[in-house]
Design a protein around this motif. Structure first.
Motif, PDB file in Angstrom:
ATOM      1  N   ALA A   1      11.459  10.164   7.158  1.00  0.00           N
ATOM      2  CA  ALA A   1      12.356  10.761   6.098  1.00  0.00           C
ATOM      3  C   ALA A   1      11.912  10.992   4.889  1.00  0.00           C
ATOM      4  N   ASN A   2      10.871  10.294   4.535  1.00  0.00           N
ATOM      5  CA  ASN A   2      10.081   9.952   3.353  1.00  0.00           C
ATOM      6  C   ASN A   2      11.291   9.353   2.285  1.00  0.00           C
ATOM      7  N   ASP A   3      11.908   8.322   2.930  1.00  0.00           N
ATOM      8  CA  ASP A   3      12.744   7.848   1.989  1.00  0.00           C
ATOM      9  C   ASP A   3      12.341   6.340   2.109  1.00  0.00           C
ATOM     10  N   GLU A   4      11.387   6.000   0.770  1.00  0.00           N
ATOM     11  CA  GLU A   4      10.881   4.858   0.598  1.00  0.00           C
ATOM     12  C   GLU A   4      11.659   3.639   0.630  1.00  0.00           C
ATOM     13  N   ALA A   5      12.964   3.865  -0.044  1.00  0.00           N
ATOM     14  CA  ALA A   5      13.771   2.632  -0.106  1.00  0.00           C
ATOM     15  C   ALA A   5      14.524   2.131   1.265  1.00  0.00           C
ATOM     16  N   ARG A   6      14.622   3.221   2.143  1.00  0.00           N
ATOM     17  CA  ARG A   6      14.983   2.792   3.288  1.00  0.00           C
ATOM     18  C   ARG A   6      13.890   2.003   4.196  1.00  0.00           C
ATOM     19  N   ALA A   7      12.776   2.487   4.058  1.00  0.00           N
ATOM     20  CA  ALA A   7      11.613   1.893   4.968  1.00  0.00           C
ATOM     21  C   ALA A   7      11.250   0.682   4.257  1.00  0.00           C
TER      22      ALA A   7
ATOM     23  N   ASN B   1      12.698  -0.363  13.056  1.00  0.00           N
ATOM     24  CA  ASN B   1      13.411   0.956  13.276  1.00  0.00           C
ATOM     25  C   ASN B   1      13.754   1.583  11.783  1.00  0.00           C
ATOM     26  N   GLU B   2      14.166   0.712  11.060  1.00  0.00           N
ATOM     27  CA  GLU B   2      14.404   1.404   9.599  1.00  0.00           C
ATOM     28  C   GLU B   2      13.185   1.745   8.908  1.00  0.00           C
ATOM     29  N   CYS B   3      12.259   1.158   9.076  1.00  0.00           N
ATOM     30  CA  CYS B   3      10.988   1.334   8.566  1.00  0.00           C
ATOM     31  C   CYS B   3      10.307   2.878   8.745  1.00  0.00           C
ATOM     32  N   VAL B   4      10.322   2.846  10.334  1.00  0.00           N
ATOM     33  CA  VAL B   4       9.969   4.264  10.763  1.00  0.00           C
ATOM     34  C   VAL B   4      10.882   5.098  10.566  1.00  0.00           C
TER      35      VAL B   4
ATOM     36  N   ARG C   1       0.784  -1.201   0.008  1.00  0.00           N
ATOM     37  CA  ARG C   1       0.025   0.011   0.032  1.00  0.00           C
ATOM     38  C   ARG C   1       0.916   1.357  -0.022  1.00  0.00           C
ATOM     39  N   PRO C   2       0.379   2.507   0.047  1.00  0.00           N
ATOM     40  CA  PRO C   2       1.134   3.659  -0.017  1.00  0.00           C
ATOM     41  C   PRO C   2       1.999   3.703   1.138  1.00  0.00           C
ATOM     42  N   ALA C   3       3.209   4.273   1.169  1.00  0.00           N
ATOM     43  CA  ALA C   3       4.048   4.273   2.071  1.00  0.00           C
ATOM     44  C   ALA C   3       3.932   4.858   3.243  1.00  0.00           C
ATOM     45  N   ASP C   4       2.899   5.928   3.220  1.00  0.00           N
ATOM     46  CA  ASP C   4       2.458   6.802   4.324  1.00  0.00           C
ATOM     47  C   ASP C   4       1.786   5.967   5.549  1.00  0.00           C
TER      48      ASP C   4
ATOM     49  N   ALA D   1      13.353  -1.287   2.662  1.00  0.00           N
ATOM     50  CA  ALA D   1      14.572  -2.429   3.299  1.00  0.00           C
ATOM     51  C   ALA D   1      14.219  -2.861   4.709  1.00  0.00           C
ATOM     52  N   GLY D   2      13.689  -1.732   5.391  1.00  0.00           N
ATOM     53  CA  GLY D   2      13.276  -2.392   6.818  1.00  0.00           C
ATOM     54  C   GLY D   2      12.081  -3.183   6.984  1.00  0.00           C
ATOM     55  N   ILE D   3      11.037  -3.107   5.799  1.00  0.00           N
ATOM     56  CA  ILE D   3       9.987  -4.166   5.772  1.00  0.00           C
ATOM     57  C   ILE D   3      10.610  -5.408   5.349  1.00  0.00           C
ATOM     58  N   ARG D   4      11.377  -5.437   4.469  1.00  0.00           N
ATOM     59  CA  ARG D   4      12.167  -6.739   4.118  1.00  0.00           C
ATOM     60  C   ARG D   4      12.772  -7.366   5.318  1.00  0.00           C
ATOM     61  N   GLU D   5      13.526  -6.692   6.224  1.00  0.00           N
ATOM     62  CA  GLU D   5      14.131  -7.160   7.221  1.00  0.00           C
ATOM     63  C   GLU D   5      13.010  -7.711   8.330  1.00  0.00           C
ATOM     64  N   VAL D   6      11.646  -7.183   8.388  1.00  0.00           N
ATOM     65  CA  VAL D   6      10.803  -7.553   9.195  1.00  0.00           C
ATOM     66  C   VAL D   6      10.340  -8.951   8.547  1.00  0.00           C
ATOM     67  N   GLN D   7      10.136  -8.946   7.308  1.00  0.00           N
ATOM     68  CA  GLN D   7       9.642 -10.187   6.491  1.00  0.00           C
ATOM     69  C   GLN D   7      10.417 -11.378   7.015  1.00  0.00           C
ATOM     70  N   THR D   8      11.995 -11.160   7.019  1.00  0.00           N
ATOM     71  CA  THR D   8      12.801 -12.027   7.364  1.00  0.00           C
ATOM     72  C   THR D   8      12.625 -12.441   8.682  1.00  0.00           C
ATOM     73  N   GLY D   9      12.187 -11.590   9.467  1.00  0.00           N
ATOM     74  CA  GLY D   9      11.905 -11.956  11.028  1.00  0.00           C
ATOM     75  C   GLY D   9      10.715 -12.765  11.145  1.00  0.00           C
ATOM     76  N   LEU D  10       9.752 -12.663  10.220  1.00  0.00           N
ATOM     77  CA  LEU D  10       8.646 -13.362  10.246  1.00  0.00           C
ATOM     78  C   LEU D  10       8.641 -14.941  10.130  1.00  0.00           C
ATOM     79  N   SER D  11       9.431 -14.916   8.951  1.00  0.00           N
ATOM     80  CA  SER D  11      10.032 -16.702   8.983  1.00  0.00           C
ATOM     81  C   SER D  11      10.611 -17.036  10.133  1.00  0.00           C
ATOM     82  N   ARG D  12      11.607 -16.351  10.748  1.00  0.00           N
ATOM     83  CA  ARG D  12      12.366 -16.795  11.926  1.00  0.00           C
ATOM     84  C   ARG D  12      11.351 -17.199  13.178  1.00  0.00           C
TER      85      ARG D  12
END
Length: 148
Positions: free
Chosen positions: A114-120, A106-109, A60-63, A122-133
């Motif tokens: 900072a309106n840095d969608e790429a950083r956010a 933390n990266e997502c927040v 969904r939208p990054a906001d 990357a944070g979400i992808r890290e969360v998805q890794t955590g979900l599998s763990r």
């Protein structure tokens, strides 16, 4: 100089009971059941729900990413207050999940702030890794609890 010494009369039964209680250790299965029933189950569900929500909003939208990630960070903070998970098999996955959720959240927040969608993202992808763990930890815990 002499100091008076007093001996306290302690009933033998009380001493025996204290020794027995101190010597009775819980089994690993009982310790895991205690951990699970005293907050482990609730924390796992909260982490699963909130990390799943983060994964869901990524399309969904990054906001709206930031609030979902902040909610996950709140669940992580509560989970970190729990005693160490008594399952040696699941402990590594649990620790990896919490670390990935915290780092990714933390990266997502920070990225959404900072309106840095790429950083956010990357944070979400890290969360998805955590979900599998977390799923791996849950699976191992369920197996251990079912074996008791």
């Amino acid at each position: 100089m002499r100091f008076p010494v007093r001996l306290l009369a302690v009933p033998t039964a009380a001493v025996a009971a204290a020794v027995l209680l101190a010597g009775c250790a819980s089994t690993p299965a009982e310790e895991l059941e205690d951990w699970w029933s005293s907050g482990g189950s609730t924390s796992m569900k909260a982490l699963s729900d909130t990390s799943g929500r983060v994964s869901e909003v990524s399309g969904r939208p990054a906001d709206i990413w930031g609030p979902a990630c902040q909610e996950l960070l709140t669940a992580v903070a509560k989970a970190e207050k729990l005693d160490t998970i008594p399952s040696e098999n699941a402990r590594g996955f649990w620790t990896e999940a919490l670390t990935a959720f915290e780092d990714g959240g933390n990266e997502c927040v920070a990225g959404t702030g900072a309106n840095d969608e790429a950083r956010a993202g990357a944070g979400i992808r890290e969360v998805q890794t955590g979900l599998s763990r977390l799923a791996s930890a849950m699976s191992l815990i369920r197996k251990e609890l079912e074996a008791t």
